[in-house]
Write an enzyme that holds these catalytic residues in place. Structure first.
Site, PDB file in Angstrom:
ATOM      1  N   TYR A   1       6.477 -14.041   0.484  1.00  0.00           N
ATOM      2  CA  TYR A   1       5.867 -14.321   1.596  1.00  0.00           C
ATOM      3  C   TYR A   1       6.331 -15.773   2.047  1.00  0.00           C
ATOM      4  O   TYR A   1       6.956 -16.419   1.346  1.00  0.00           O
ATOM      5  CB  TYR A   1       4.080 -14.129   1.362  1.00  0.00           C
ATOM      6  CG  TYR A   1       3.587 -13.087   0.829  1.00  0.00           C
ATOM      7  CD1 TYR A   1       3.404 -13.256  -0.435  1.00  0.00           C
ATOM      8  CD2 TYR A   1       3.508 -11.809   1.390  1.00  0.00           C
ATOM      9  CE1 TYR A   1       2.722 -12.254  -1.239  1.00  0.00           C
ATOM     10  CE2 TYR A   1       3.244 -10.974   0.710  1.00  0.00           C
ATOM     11  CZ  TYR A   1       2.517 -11.015  -0.685  1.00  0.00           C
ATOM     12  OH  TYR A   1       2.130  -9.948  -1.145  1.00  0.00           O
TER      13      TYR A   1
ATOM     14  N   ASP B   1       0.806  -1.081  -0.026  1.00  0.00           N
ATOM     15  CA  ASP B   1       0.015   0.144  -0.032  1.00  0.00           C
ATOM     16  C   ASP B   1       0.810   1.101   0.049  1.00  0.00           C
ATOM     17  O   ASP B   1       0.882   1.960  -0.927  1.00  0.00           O
ATOM     18  CB  ASP B   1      -0.872   0.028   1.317  1.00  0.00           C
ATOM     19  CG  ASP B   1      -1.606  -1.345   1.433  1.00  0.00           C
ATOM     20  OD1 ASP B   1      -1.689  -1.938   2.174  1.00  0.00           O
ATOM     21  OD2 ASP B   1      -2.569  -1.611   0.410  1.00  0.00           O
TER      22      ASP B   1
ATOM     23  N   ARG C   1       6.843 -10.475  -4.951  1.00  0.00           N
ATOM     24  CA  ARG C   1       5.342 -10.896  -4.461  1.00  0.00           C
ATOM     25  C   ARG C   1       4.684  -9.798  -4.677  1.00  0.00           C
ATOM     26  O   ARG C   1       4.876  -8.819  -5.302  1.00  0.00           O
ATOM     27  CB  ARG C   1       5.841 -11.376  -2.950  1.00  0.00           C
ATOM     28  CG  ARG C   1       5.845 -10.061  -2.120  1.00  0.00           C
ATOM     29  CD  ARG C   1       6.234 -10.283  -0.660  1.00  0.00           C
ATOM     30  NE  ARG C   1       6.056  -9.069   0.023  1.00  0.00           N
ATOM     31  CZ  ARG C   1       6.630  -9.148   1.280  1.00  0.00           C
ATOM     32  NH1 ARG C   1       7.116  -9.772   1.701  1.00  0.00           N
ATOM     33  NH2 ARG C   1       6.449  -8.006   2.061  1.00  0.00           N
ATOM     34  N   GLY C   2       3.117  -9.829  -4.254  1.00  0.00           N
ATOM     35  CA  GLY C   2       2.324  -8.609  -4.165  1.00  0.00           C
ATOM     36  C   GLY C   2       2.017  -7.953  -5.465  1.00  0.00           C
ATOM     37  O   GLY C   2       1.781  -8.510  -6.434  1.00  0.00           O
ATOM     38  N   GLU C   3       2.127  -6.697  -5.406  1.00  0.00           N
ATOM     39  CA  GLU C   3       2.086  -5.813  -6.571  1.00  0.00           C
ATOM     40  C   GLU C   3       3.057  -5.215  -7.109  1.00  0.00           C
ATOM     41  O   GLU C   3       3.624  -5.270  -8.279  1.00  0.00           O
ATOM     42  CB  GLU C   3       0.841  -5.029  -6.158  1.00  0.00           C
ATOM     43  CG  GLU C   3       0.369  -4.032  -7.481  1.00  0.00           C
ATOM     44  CD  GLU C   3      -0.871  -3.498  -7.385  1.00  0.00           C
ATOM     45  OE1 GLU C   3      -1.843  -4.194  -6.596  1.00  0.00           O
ATOM     46  OE2 GLU C   3      -1.223  -2.521  -7.904  1.00  0.00           O
ATOM     47  N   ASP C   4       3.611  -4.104  -6.338  1.00  0.00           N
ATOM     48  CA  ASP C   4       4.692  -3.272  -6.769  1.00  0.00           C
ATOM     49  C   ASP C   4       5.891  -4.011  -7.241  1.00  0.00           C
ATOM     50  O   ASP C   4       6.460  -3.633  -8.021  1.00  0.00           O
ATOM     51  CB  ASP C   4       4.900  -2.026  -5.917  1.00  0.00           C
ATOM     52  CG  ASP C   4       5.577  -1.143  -6.217  1.00  0.00           C
ATOM     53  OD1 ASP C   4       6.630  -0.624  -5.701  1.00  0.00           O
ATOM     54  OD2 ASP C   4       5.237  -0.649  -7.343  1.00  0.00           O
ATOM     55  N   SER C   5       6.537  -4.897  -6.103  1.00  0.00           N
ATOM     56  CA  SER C   5       7.789  -5.681  -6.722  1.00  0.00           C
ATOM     57  C   SER C   5       7.511  -6.387  -7.954  1.00  0.00           C
ATOM     58  O   SER C   5       8.315  -6.626  -8.784  1.00  0.00           O
ATOM     59  CB  SER C   5       8.253  -6.389  -5.477  1.00  0.00           C
ATOM     60  OG  SER C   5       7.417  -7.274  -5.221  1.00  0.00           O
TER      61      SER C   5
ATOM     62  N   GLN D   1      13.229   2.849  -1.480  1.00  0.00           N
ATOM     63  CA  GLN D   1      12.553   2.216  -2.540  1.00  0.00           C
ATOM     64  C   GLN D   1      13.531   2.246  -4.021  1.00  0.00           C
ATOM     65  O   GLN D   1      13.621   1.259  -4.916  1.00  0.00           O
ATOM     66  CB  GLN D   1      11.176   2.891  -2.995  1.00  0.00           C
ATOM     67  CG  GLN D   1      10.366   2.079  -4.033  1.00  0.00           C
ATOM     68  CD  GLN D   1       8.918   2.829  -4.235  1.00  0.00           C
ATOM     69  OE1 GLN D   1       8.943   3.782  -4.846  1.00  0.00           O
ATOM     70  NE2 GLN D   1       7.947   2.061  -3.550  1.00  0.00           N
TER      71      GLN D   1
HETATM   72  O1  TRH Z   1       4.630  -5.958   0.523  1.00  0.00           O
HETATM   73  P1  TRH Z   1       3.810  -6.547  -0.148  1.00  0.00           P
HETATM   74  O2  TRH Z   1       3.604  -7.999  -0.074  1.00  0.00           O
HETATM   75  O3  TRH Z   1       2.650  -5.734  -0.545  1.00  0.00           O
HETATM   76  C1  TRH Z   1       1.201  -6.495  -0.814  1.00  0.00           C
HETATM   77  C2  TRH Z   1       0.970  -6.205  -2.194  1.00  0.00           C
HETATM   78  O4  TRH Z   1       0.906  -4.657  -2.414  1.00  0.00           O
HETATM   79  C3  TRH Z   1      -0.392  -6.521  -2.473  1.00  0.00           C
HETATM   80  O5  TRH Z   1      -1.019  -6.308  -3.614  1.00  0.00           O
HETATM   81  C4  TRH Z   1      -1.285  -5.927  -1.034  1.00  0.00           C
HETATM   82  O6  TRH Z   1      -2.830  -6.496  -1.210  1.00  0.00           O
HETATM   83  C5  TRH Z   1      -0.900  -6.229   0.221  1.00  0.00           C
HETATM   84  O7  TRH Z   1       0.442  -5.683   0.229  1.00  0.00           O
HETATM   85  C6  TRH Z   1      -1.597  -5.325   1.172  1.00  0.00           C
HETATM   86  O8  TRH Z   1       4.656  -6.679  -1.858  1.00  0.00           O
HETATM   87  P2  TRH Z   1       4.806  -5.231  -3.018  1.00  0.00           P
HETATM   88  O9  TRH Z   1       3.462  -4.790  -3.439  1.00  0.00           O
HETATM   89  O10 TRH Z   1       5.864  -5.791  -3.850  1.00  0.00           O
HETATM   90  O11 TRH Z   1       5.313  -3.929  -2.047  1.00  0.00           O
HETATM   91  C7  TRH Z   1       6.732  -4.059  -1.304  1.00  0.00           C
HETATM   92  C8  TRH Z   1       6.890  -2.568  -1.428  1.00  0.00           C
HETATM   93  O12 TRH Z   1       7.996  -2.022  -0.642  1.00  0.00           O
HETATM   94  C9  TRH Z   1       7.521  -2.099  -2.788  1.00  0.00           C
HETATM   95  O13 TRH Z   1       7.032  -0.882  -3.091  1.00  0.00           O
HETATM   96  C10 TRH Z   1       9.057  -2.133  -2.799  1.00  0.00           C
HETATM   97  C11 TRH Z   1       9.044  -1.737  -1.333  1.00  0.00           C
HETATM   98  N1  TRH Z   1      10.401  -1.953  -0.568  1.00  0.00           N
HETATM   99  C12 TRH Z   1      11.346  -0.905  -0.370  1.00  0.00           C
HETATM  100  O14 TRH Z   1      11.129  -0.183  -0.926  1.00  0.00           O
HETATM  101  N2  TRH Z   1      12.483  -1.413   0.242  1.00  0.00           N
HETATM  102  C13 TRH Z   1      12.594  -2.739   0.770  1.00  0.00           C
HETATM  103  O15 TRH Z   1      13.761  -2.862   1.334  1.00  0.00           O
HETATM  104  C14 TRH Z   1      11.557  -3.608   0.638  1.00  0.00           C
HETATM  105  C15 TRH Z   1      11.886  -4.812   1.252  1.00  0.00           C
HETATM  106  C16 TRH Z   1      10.422  -3.209  -0.062  1.00  0.00           C
END
Ligand code: TRH
Length: 354
Positions: free
Chosen positions: A184, A21, A252-256, A236
């Site tokens: 995860y 988020d 995983r998830g959305e952004d990565s 980020q």
């Molecule tokens: O953390 P996530 O599993 O987020 C999830 C998904 O967004 C999913 O769609 C949503 O429903 C759920 O949250 C509630 O994975 P995601 O989406 O890859 O987001 C990780 C974010 O964290 C991404 O923008 C990268 C950032 N990040 C950093 O900037 N530095 C870091 O060291 C790490 C580990 C992550």
């Protein structure tokens, strides 16, 4: 607090769980800021931004979520991320603003067909604090009939990313592959690592960001040829460099997931956010249908099995998909995505058309 210019935008973010988020909202706010938009990012848990965005971003002001926001006169555009419902007191002000702000609900990413049908649909509000306003659905996606993906800064300098990795002390030894493990808790992770180890000619350094994967690896005997390094939380921009520098990414998830597609030359496996009703399986298949549409049938079958296996929806394949063939699929897919207008461009165009 400096007065905001009249044409500012408000972006609301509720941190439900994990990091996506905050991650998606920060990436969107910074992208809008680069386009000259003044963005107020209202976030209920700004904690992750301390390490995710330590230097802030041009045009972005982070505000604590409160109801009603003390000085929150709504901007020209109000974006609520993932249907998070802005504070009612703020929505009341939106209804009183003349002209009313353009109210956008930025939805979750999916490759499923409903996204193209739902993108840019209006939702008139007949009751509640926003009665009389119209909320518009804006869906990210993988086709021109959707809102696209955030990739306006995905031009990746791999050499610079690898140099950065080396500077951190996380670079490869001679002949080593770099694989990022950001997933995860995953019952299939040992099996995926065993498949990676089958390539004895390519020892592998696993770089593991904070989260369940670190805990899982800490208790896992690694196959020969693999070693792992626990990483700290990274800004980020550095996280993006990490994915860009890797030979292969587990995301995983959305952004990565998006970043591994648009901002990294190496192929990836994606663990969808597990949903109790199994809805993530449909999300995965819909994505694979698009991602593998142009692949040779033999390659598509084993790559699909690897994705399904990584999501514990089917057994993993007996051997790793042929790297060169998978790489070719990834490269073609990435070029296709980068050729489409990015989400920020599409959002600005949508706002301009209203
Ligand atoms: O953390 P996530 O599993 O987020 C999830 C998904 O967004 C999913 O769609 C949503 O429903 C759920 O949250 C509630 O994975 P995601 O989406 O890859 O987001 C990780 C974010 O964290 C991404 O923008 C990268 C950032 N990040 C950093 O900037 N530095 C870091 O060291 C790490 C580990 C992550």
């Amino acid at each position: 607090m400096p007065a905001m210019p009249p044409a500012h935008w408000d972006l609301f973010c509720r941190v439900v769980d994990n990091l996506g988020d905050a991650g998606v909202c920060w990436r969107l706010a910074a992208a809008l800021g680069r386009r000259g938009v003044a963005v107020r990012l209202w976030i209920d848990d700004p904690g992750p931004l301390a390490w995710m965005a330590p230097e802030g971003a041009a045009g972005v002001t982070v505000r604590p979520w409160s109801d009603p926001p003390p000085d929150g006169e709504p901007g020209a555009v109000v974006i609520e991320a993932f249907g998070c419902d802005p504070p009612p007191g703020f929505v009341e002000r939106m209804a009183r603003r003349t002209p009313p702000p353009l109210w956008i609900n930025l939805e979750y990413l999916s490759a499923e067909p409903y996204v193209e049908r739902s993108h840019r649909l209006p939702s008139p509000q007949f009751s509640g604090p926003g009665a009389g306003l119209t909320k518009w659905f804006f869906y990210p996606g993988f086709t021109p009939a959707t809102g696209g993906l955030l990739h306006d800064d995905a031009a990746v300098d791999e050499a610079a990313a690898r140099a950065w990795l080396q500077q951190q002390g996380w670079g490869p030894a001679a002949g080593e592959r770099i694989v990022v493990v950001f997933c995860y808790r995953n019952p299939a992770l040992p099996g995926v690592l065993a498949l990676l180890a089958l390539r004895a000619d390519r020892p592998t350094r696993l770089l593991v960001p904070p989260g369940p994967a670190q805990a899982q690896l800490a208790g896992l005997p690694l196959p020969a040829g693999l070693r792992w390094t626990a990483l700290p939380h990274l800004p980020q921009a550095d996280f993006d460099r990490l994915l860009a520098a890797a030979d292969f990414n587990l995301v995983r998830g959305e952004d990565s997931f998006v970043r591994a597609q648009v901002g990294a030359a190496g192929a990836f496996l994606w663990q969808a956010y597990p949903q109790a009703d199994g809805a993530h399986a449909a999300k995965l298949e819909a994505f694979l249908d698009r991602y593998l549409a142009g692949a040779a049938p033999g390659v598509a079958a084993v790559v699909r099995q690897a994705f399904r296996g990584f999501n514990a929806l089917a057994p993993l394949p007996a051997t790793w998909p042929a790297p060169a063939a998978w790489q070719a699929v990834h490269r073609a897919w990435r070029e296709r995505l980068l050729a489409q207008d990015d989400l920020c461009t599409q959002l600005l165009r949508f706002v301009g058309s209203r």
